[in-house]
Scaffold this motif. Structure first.
Motif, mmCIF file in Angstrom:
data_model
loop_
_atom_site.group_PDB
_atom_site.id
_atom_site.type_symbol
_atom_site.label_atom_id
_atom_site.label_comp_id
_atom_site.label_asym_id
_atom_site.label_seq_id
_atom_site.Cartn_x
_atom_site.Cartn_y
_atom_site.Cartn_z
ATOM 1 N N THR A 92 -2.612 2.444 -1.810
ATOM 2 C CA THR A 92 -1.733 3.147 -2.754
ATOM 3 C C THR A 92 -1.936 2.569 -4.156
ATOM 4 O O THR A 92 -2.006 1.352 -4.323
ATOM 5 N N GLU B 23 -4.985 -1.829 -5.865
ATOM 6 C CA GLU B 23 -4.528 -1.124 -4.668
ATOM 7 C C GLU B 23 -3.468 -1.959 -3.964
ATOM 8 O O GLU B 23 -3.468 -3.189 -4.032
ATOM 9 N N ARG C 261 0.442 2.360 3.543
ATOM 10 C CA ARG C 261 0.551 1.982 2.131
ATOM 11 C C ARG C 261 -0.754 1.390 1.591
ATOM 12 O O ARG C 261 -0.927 1.267 0.370
ATOM 13 N N GLN D 280 4.359 1.617 -8.441
ATOM 14 C CA GLN D 280 3.506 2.511 -7.640
ATOM 15 C C GLN D 280 3.319 3.820 -8.396
ATOM 16 O O GLN D 280 4.285 4.479 -8.771
ATOM 17 N N SER E 46 -2.736 11.184 -4.059
ATOM 18 C CA SER E 46 -3.679 10.488 -3.181
ATOM 19 C C SER E 46 -3.854 9.052 -3.651
ATOM 20 O O SER E 46 -3.414 8.665 -4.743
ATOM 21 N N LYS E 47 -4.528 8.254 -2.834
ATOM 22 C CA LYS E 47 -4.663 6.828 -3.092
ATOM 23 C C LYS E 47 -5.660 6.541 -4.208
ATOM 24 O O LYS E 47 -6.351 7.431 -4.702
ATOM 25 N N THR F 216 -0.375 9.625 -0.288
ATOM 26 C CA THR F 216 0.542 8.529 -0.618
ATOM 27 C C THR F 216 1.981 8.867 -0.267
ATOM 28 O O THR F 216 2.896 8.122 -0.619
ATOM 29 N N ASP G 112 -9.842 3.284 2.982
ATOM 30 C CA ASP G 112 -8.766 2.311 2.818
ATOM 31 C C ASP G 112 -9.014 1.069 3.658
ATOM 32 O O ASP G 112 -8.589 -0.038 3.296
#
Length: 497
Positions: A170, A147, A167, A36, A41-42, A49, A63
């Motif tokens: 992420t 992702e 999540r 990860q 941020s995502k 995140t 998302d």
């Protein structure tokens, strides 16, 4: 698993070195690791995140792929992928493509995952490490950006399940190896080295308990010289101890099945740490099952050579290069250098001790010995060690100049660690640990010991070396441990002729 991985697994070279056989079977292991990325941020949205937020408070419309939303690439995620490629000696693709990987799970509300398929951002490379004294290298197929999905929560005691989408979205790098690993010990060593690299260069915090670094192990067995066996994928191994237990169990299980005349079925399995066993979760999918196609909402990812050069200029010295420098500049063994570079904090402690005047080899010995033993026993990070690098350097200096013996140094270290004192010289003085420096006083002690040990003197002169050691021990006892052993040996030999 990507089609590239499947093909390479099916075409592993017969000339690849074999590892130790298990009950007459060769073990073949490949790894997929999800790291990860440490962005705020995502990967395709501005949602946070941060770990530990209330369920479903960090999932935005992007998302969830709600109508009218479009994904926008996170530049920080790409930069972290470039860093990994540079660290692993990989090719960084100037142009890579995102695809939609289609499958349905409750924690994937879009019905597809944005990933990379045909052209990943990081291609090839390798991870090298020591397994004991043996140098190993595991080749990489790829590392691709994708992702993460959400998380299903099962409350067995009330018979309900829930979905947490925090999540979802992420950013991840999925790092895929060739099937080069030949034992459980090698698999764990590889995972630890990769964990060290991603945390060292700062692209992932490596927190396995929080799911920041998750490993999937593809395991199969075969008789030497036979075609590759059918693999089973152990998903989401989130500790090195569980990794070792899961792979060991899976190897034994597959061998038992084959020996009993059963065929291994390709499957995805989970490890249950309570029972120590793996259990099948679902039949393993192949690439065709996911119906990959290019994501129409994302243009190809273009990485200019200037961007790569800019990231390269900001990269820290890598652990392998740092270890080579320690061997070259300080005369350390490759094993010692590898241990000292297990983390940036360990390397910083060692370098601070040397900068404060400690002999490099002695600093290495103390760091790997007494300090590591206490850190492990107290489950403490080296950053929290009560004995600073400067204090360790001062302690080593007092051993070197003959002020204290090695045994006394351990007493001083104990006092520093427990907080009895802060200054090395003050602790030595307070505990009366200084070695006897006066040659006249030393001779007097030796003469008294010799006068009481005529039998040992006679045995030594008759050729019995143990008698000499007994005399040294008597002198050390008579001096309350304050005699300098080297001085004692020299004076005893002189007096005994």
């Amino acid at each position: 698993m990507s089609e590239t991985t499947i093909n390479t697994f099916a075409a592993a070279q017969e000339g690849r070195p074999t590892g130790p056989l298990v009950q007459g079977y060769e073990v073949i292991i490949g790894f997929e690791t999800h790291a990860q990325l440490s962005t705020a941020s995502k990967i395709f949205s501005r949602a946070s995140t941060a770990f530990g937020a209330e369920p479903n408070t960090q999932a935005c419309a992007v998302d969830l792929a709600l109508p009218g939303t479009l994904p926008v690439m996170n530049e920080g995620a790409v930069e972290r992928a470039i860093k990994l490629g540079l660290a692993l000696g990989s090719h960084i693709a100037p142009r890579s493509v995102f695809a939609r990987k289609n499958y349905f799970y409750p924690d994937l509300p879009k019905g597809y995952q944005i990933s990379q398929y045909e052209i990943p951002v990081v291609q090839g490379g390798s991870v090298s490490f020591y397994l004991g004294d043996e140098f190993k290298t595991v080749r990489l197929v790829r590392a691709h950006l994708e992702e993460d999905a959400g998380k299903s929560l099962h409350e067995d005691f009330i018979g309900q399940s829930g979905i947490d989408l925090n999540r979802a979205g992420t950013p991840l790098l999925e790092i895929v190896t060739e099937p080069d690993i030949r034992s459980t010990a090698e698999a764990v060593a590889y995972a630890k080295e990769l964990h060290k690299i991603v945390t060292w260069i700062g692209i992932c915090d490596g927190n396995m308990q929080e799911g920041s670094f998750r490993c999937d192990a593809n395991v199969s067995v075969r008789k030497p010289g036979q075609p590759l066996g059918t693999r089973r994928e152990i998903k989401n191994l989130n500790s090195f101890r569980f990794m070792q237990q899961a792979i060991d169990y899976e190897i034994r299980w597959q061998i038992e099945q084959i020996e009993d005349g059963h065929e291994i079925q390709q499957a995805t399995v989970l490890f249950d740490p309570d029972t120590g066993e793996t259990r099948a979760m679902r039949t393993k999918e192949d690439a065709a099952d996911y119906r990959y196609f290019p994501d129409p909402d994302l243009p190809p990812l273009a990485i200019a050579a200037q961007w790569i050069e800019r990231v390269k200029a900001q990269m820290p010295e890598l652990p392998r290069a740092m270890a080579a420098r320690y061997v070259r500049e300080h005369g350390l063994s490759e094993y010692d250098a590898a241990q000292l570079t297990q983390s940036p904090a360990h390397a910083a402690y060692f370098e601070a001790a040397v900068a404060a005047g400690a002999a490099p080899k002695l600093a290495s010995n103390w760091l790997q010995g007494e300090i590591s033993k206490r850190l492990n026993a107290q489950e403490m990070a080296i950053e929290a060690a009560p004995v600073s690098a400067a204090q360790l350097a001062a302690l080593i200096g007092r051993i070197g100049d003959g002020t204290i013996s090695n045994a006394a140094a351990r007493q001083v270290f104990e006092a520093l660690w427990s907080g009895e004192g802060q200054d090395v010289d003050a602790v030595i003085e307070a505990k009366g640990l200084k070695q006897i420096q006066d040659a006249g006083a030393m001779e007097k002690i030796i003469d008294e010991v010799l006068a009481k040990n005529e039998k040992n003197i006679a045995e030594y002169r008759a050729g019995k070396d143990k008698a000499f050691n007994a005399l040294v021990g008597q002198v050390m006892k008579a001096s309350a441990g304050k005699a300098n052993p080297a001085q004692v040996n020299a004076l005893l030999k002189q007096k005994l002729g």
